[in-house]
Design an enzyme around this catalytic site. Structure first.
Site, PDB file in Angstrom:
ATOM      1  N   ASN A  23       0.901  -1.170  -0.112  1.00 37.94           N
ATOM      2  CA  ASN A  23       0.120  -0.055   0.000  1.00 37.94           C
ATOM      3  C   ASN A  23       0.934   1.113  -0.100  1.00 37.94           C
ATOM      4  O   ASN A  23       0.177   2.331  -0.184  1.00 37.94           O
ATOM      5  CB  ASN A  23      -0.946  -0.168   1.398  1.00 37.94           C
ATOM      6  N   ARG A  94      -8.657  -1.011  -7.274  1.00 36.49           N
ATOM      7  CA  ARG A  94      -9.343   0.306  -6.832  1.00 36.49           C
ATOM      8  C   ARG A  94      -8.100   1.413  -6.780  1.00 36.49           C
ATOM      9  O   ARG A  94      -8.254   2.432  -7.097  1.00 36.49           O
ATOM     10  CB  ARG A  94      -9.823   0.031  -5.679  1.00 36.49           C
ATOM     11  N   CYS A 118     -16.720  -3.503  -4.482  1.00 37.62           N
ATOM     12  CA  CYS A 118     -15.749  -4.522  -4.814  1.00 37.62           C
ATOM     13  C   CYS A 118     -16.445  -5.490  -3.341  1.00 37.62           C
ATOM     14  O   CYS A 118     -17.569  -5.067  -2.764  1.00 37.62           O
ATOM     15  CB  CYS A 118     -14.056  -4.190  -4.479  1.00 37.62           C
ATOM     16  N   ILE A 329     -14.809   0.836   9.308  1.00 39.61           N
ATOM     17  CA  ILE A 329     -14.086   1.237   8.048  1.00 39.61           C
ATOM     18  C   ILE A 329     -15.006   0.831   6.908  1.00 39.61           C
ATOM     19  O   ILE A 329     -15.421   1.537   6.133  1.00 39.61           O
ATOM     20  CB  ILE A 329     -12.662   0.948   7.920  1.00 39.61           C
ATOM     21  N   ARG A 399      -2.534 -11.104  -4.804  1.00 40.94           N
ATOM     22  CA  ARG A 399      -2.495  -9.631  -4.760  1.00 40.94           C
ATOM     23  C   ARG A 399      -1.712  -9.191  -3.809  1.00 40.94           C
ATOM     24  O   ARG A 399      -1.380  -7.952  -4.271  1.00 40.94           O
ATOM     25  CB  ARG A 399      -4.113  -9.186  -5.037  1.00 40.94           C
TER      26      ARG A 399
HETATM   27  C1  UD1 Z   1      -6.679   2.012   1.772  1.00 42.24           C
HETATM   28  C2  UD1 Z   1      -5.837   0.668   1.546  1.00 42.24           C
HETATM   29  C3  UD1 Z   1      -6.698  -0.683   2.169  1.00 42.24           C
HETATM   30  C4  UD1 Z   1      -7.281  -0.253   3.480  1.00 42.24           C
HETATM   31  C5  UD1 Z   1      -7.952   1.069   3.582  1.00 42.24           C
HETATM   32  C6  UD1 Z   1      -8.479   1.575   4.888  1.00 42.24           C
HETATM   33  C7  UD1 Z   1      -4.415   1.058  -0.274  1.00 42.24           C
HETATM   34  C8  UD1 Z   1      -4.105   0.714  -1.584  1.00 42.24           C
HETATM   35  N1  UD1 Z   1      -5.597   0.519   0.280  1.00 42.24           N
HETATM   36  O1  UD1 Z   1      -7.851   1.756   0.921  1.00 42.24           O
HETATM   37  O2  UD1 Z   1      -5.980  -1.672   1.822  1.00 42.24           O
HETATM   38  O3  UD1 Z   1      -7.990  -1.226   3.748  1.00 42.24           O
HETATM   39  O4  UD1 Z   1      -7.026   2.200   3.057  1.00 42.24           O
HETATM   40  O5  UD1 Z   1      -7.079   1.555   5.802  1.00 42.24           O
HETATM   41  O6  UD1 Z   1      -3.775   1.752   0.412  1.00 42.24           O
HETATM   42  N2  UD1 Z   1     -14.485   6.583   1.389  1.00 42.24           N
HETATM   43  C9  UD1 Z   1     -15.478   7.295   0.849  1.00 42.24           C
HETATM   44  N3  UD1 Z   1     -15.345   8.161  -0.163  1.00 42.24           N
HETATM   45  C10 UD1 Z   1     -14.074   8.373  -0.718  1.00 42.24           C
HETATM   46  C11 UD1 Z   1     -12.907   7.611  -0.195  1.00 42.24           C
HETATM   47  C12 UD1 Z   1     -13.113   6.633   0.858  1.00 42.24           C
HETATM   48  O7  UD1 Z   1     -16.803   7.245   1.311  1.00 42.24           O
HETATM   49  O8  UD1 Z   1     -13.923   9.096  -1.606  1.00 42.24           O
HETATM   50  C13 UD1 Z   1     -14.827   5.571   2.510  1.00 42.24           C
HETATM   51  C14 UD1 Z   1     -14.490   4.211   2.038  1.00 42.24           C
HETATM   52  O9  UD1 Z   1     -15.726   3.430   1.448  1.00 42.24           O
HETATM   53  C15 UD1 Z   1     -14.128   3.509   3.235  1.00 42.24           C
HETATM   54  C16 UD1 Z   1     -13.602   4.646   4.030  1.00 42.24           C
HETATM   55  O10 UD1 Z   1     -13.835   5.600   3.359  1.00 42.24           O
HETATM   56  O11 UD1 Z   1     -15.429   3.141   3.905  1.00 42.24           O
HETATM   57  C17 UD1 Z   1     -11.846   4.662   4.046  1.00 42.24           C
HETATM   58  O12 UD1 Z   1     -11.420   4.344   2.853  1.00 42.24           O
HETATM   59  P1  UD1 Z   1      -9.974   4.798   2.269  1.00 42.24           P
HETATM   60  O13 UD1 Z   1      -9.336   5.026   3.504  1.00 42.24           O
HETATM   61  O14 UD1 Z   1     -10.188   5.717   1.222  1.00 42.24           O
HETATM   62  O15 UD1 Z   1      -9.662   3.331   1.584  1.00 42.24           O
HETATM   63  P2  UD1 Z   1      -8.618   3.082   0.419  1.00 42.24           P
HETATM   64  O16 UD1 Z   1      -7.606   4.113   0.225  1.00 42.24           O
HETATM   65  O17 UD1 Z   1      -9.557   2.591  -0.517  1.00 42.24           O
END
Ligand code: UD1
Length: 420
Positions: A23, A94, A118, A329, A399
């Site tokens: 990550n 993603r 997903c 989360i 992955r």
């Molecule tokens: C990253 C990690 C993933 C980890 C997650 C939380 C990478 C490549 N992936 O995923 O392994 O599980 O952090 O620690 O680093 N959300 C929204 N709107 C947005 C963005 C996020 O509603 O625009 C929500 C998501 O649905 C989720 C929460 O915010 O419920 C946290 O997501 P986020 O921290 O953005 O996760 P990722 O960056 O996708």
């Protein structure tokens, strides 16, 4: 499709090398779009997601080469020739959406497929887009693609995230590095992978203050240059193998692992009866006596990571007493529960919490992996179970975990991959 077969009941003993953080590597690769110069990344793990990001960058015009024999160094370089990130790549990963900020900052345009839902929930990208809009970008959603444009340069802005998002913090940090003026990211994610990205951007010429805190202040610069950067060790791989040592009743040295990146994971593991000590070259993890139940709630860093929830639950399923595991989360991240229950675990899900009543032992069974971390939780259960466990659909595993079966077998586990 490959499967993993485990015959459980053997305590692990030996050393496991921890690789570079997936990550951290993915956003760092996207940062290769921020300059025409060469960005050289070392300690890159060999994983399917890294190959996916390399093919995405290649079709934007950035060549990704492996100059060393071991393949752990990636050298990225080239001019952006295409600003479209196609559905076929984005739907499989993603993190592909992380090209949005860099492409807009460099070229003023980007057309990126909207990542679909997903297995572990809806996972929208609204925070990424709102932040970029505040910086002057305009977006249209058309045919499943987000079409972004900026007139001139992105402009610095004060962006207050309503909740913490790792991906949105990374996308905006990269965009802000090249924006005109000052950007403030408030309530930014503080995961060590974000610090790693920020340090690399600084080495590329960016001006970033507040690294490691929840407020990042970025003074945009006109251009970034190449750099050499070594990726931090993977804290989730570390935690996963710590659970393997604990659930099997063994002791394992996790080479290169760093205690300071583990946040709440160490505290909770110690609470459950796992001994973790820093040693030269890594972390020693042992189960001294029995495991006991512990309550955990997933939270942004430095809280307990959602990416450790499934593995920790496998471990708690054989701990003495009851535990409560709460997922804050992602919705729908309990898909490993029915599979663990098929192996004899006693876990009930009530909304966003799962009650785990520890059982003295699990029994091997054929099970199905639903996502990356769930796959590892089933392998952990298999290490502790009596008899044979076959984990199906292990492509998820590839992955994010490199050479799992070799790493565990080297410590005495009876584990093999069945191809086909
Ligand atoms: C990253 C990690 C993933 C980890 C997650 C939380 C990478 C490549 N992936 O995923 O392994 O599980 O952090 O620690 O680093 N959300 C929204 N709107 C947005 C963005 C996020 O509603 O625009 C929500 C998501 O649905 C989720 C929460 O915010 O419920 C946290 O997501 P986020 O921290 O953005 O996760 P990722 O960056 O996708």
């Amino acid at each position: 499709m490959d499967r993993i077969r485990i015959r459980g009941g053997k305590p692990l003993s030996g050393e496991i090398p921890i690789g570079g953080a997936k990550n951290a590597a993915l956003p760092l690769m996207a940062a290769g779009l921020l300059t025409d110069d060469r960005l050289v990344l070392s300690n890159v793990p060999k994983l399917a997601d890294i190959a996916t990001m390399a093919s995405l960058l290649a079709q934007h015009g950035i060549a990704v080469e492996r100059p060393d024999n071991a393949g752990r160094v990636l050298s990225l370089g080239g001019r952006i020739t295409n600003t479209e990130a196609p559905y076929d790549i984005v739907r499989t990963m993603r993190a592909s959406f992380l090209v949005m900020g860099p492409l807009l900052a460099r070229t003023g345009e980007a057309r990126v497929s909207l990542p679909g839902g997903c297995e572990i929930g809806a996972r929208p990208v609204d925070l990424h887009l709102k932040g970029l809009e505040q910086m002057g970008a305009r977006f249209n959603l058309e045919g499943g693609y987000v079409d972004g444009r900026v007139d001139g340069r992105l402009r610095g802005a004060k962006i207050v995230f309503p909740f913490v998002s790792v991906g949105a913090t990374e996308n905006l940090l990269m965009a802000a590095a090249l924006a005109e003026g000052r950007t403030e990211l408030v309530n930014a994610a503080r995961e060590p992978e974000i610090g790693d990205l920020a340090h690399c951007l600084v080495a590329m010429g960016a001006d970033i203050k507040g690294i490691g805190s929840d407020t990042l202040v970025i003074e945009g610069v006109r251009a970034l240059h190449g750099a050499d950067h070594a990726i931090i060790p993977d804290r989730i791989e570390t935690g996963s193998y710590a659970c393997a040592a604990a659930i099997s009743g063994g002791s394992v040295l996790l080479r290169h692992a760093r205690l300071e990146h583990l946040g709440a994971t160490v505290r909770v593991m110690r609470e459950a009866g796992v001994d973790i000590t820093e040693e030269a070259g890594g972390l020693m993890v042992r189960r001294l006596n029995g495991l006991h139940g512990a309550d955990v709630m997933t939270e942004p860093y430095p809280g307990f990571p959602t990416d450790m929830q499934a593995q920790f639950m496998a471990m708690l399923s054989v701990a003495e007493g009851a535990s409560m595991v709460t997922e804050t989360i992602f919705e729908n991240r309990f898909m490993h529960v029915p599979e663990l229950n098929r192996m004899g675990a006693r876990i009930n899900v009530h909304g966003t919490s799962a009650i785990v009543r520890g059982v003295p032992s699990l029994s091997g069974a054929p099970v199905m992996a639903s996502d990356l971390r769930a796959s590892l939780s089933l392998i952990l259960a298999g290490l502790a179970a009596k008899g044979e466990t076959v984990v199906n659909r292990v492509y998820h595993l590839d992955r994010g975990y490199e050479a799992v079966e070799q790493k565990l077998a080297a410590c005495g586990a009876d584990i093999e991959r069945i191809r086909g």
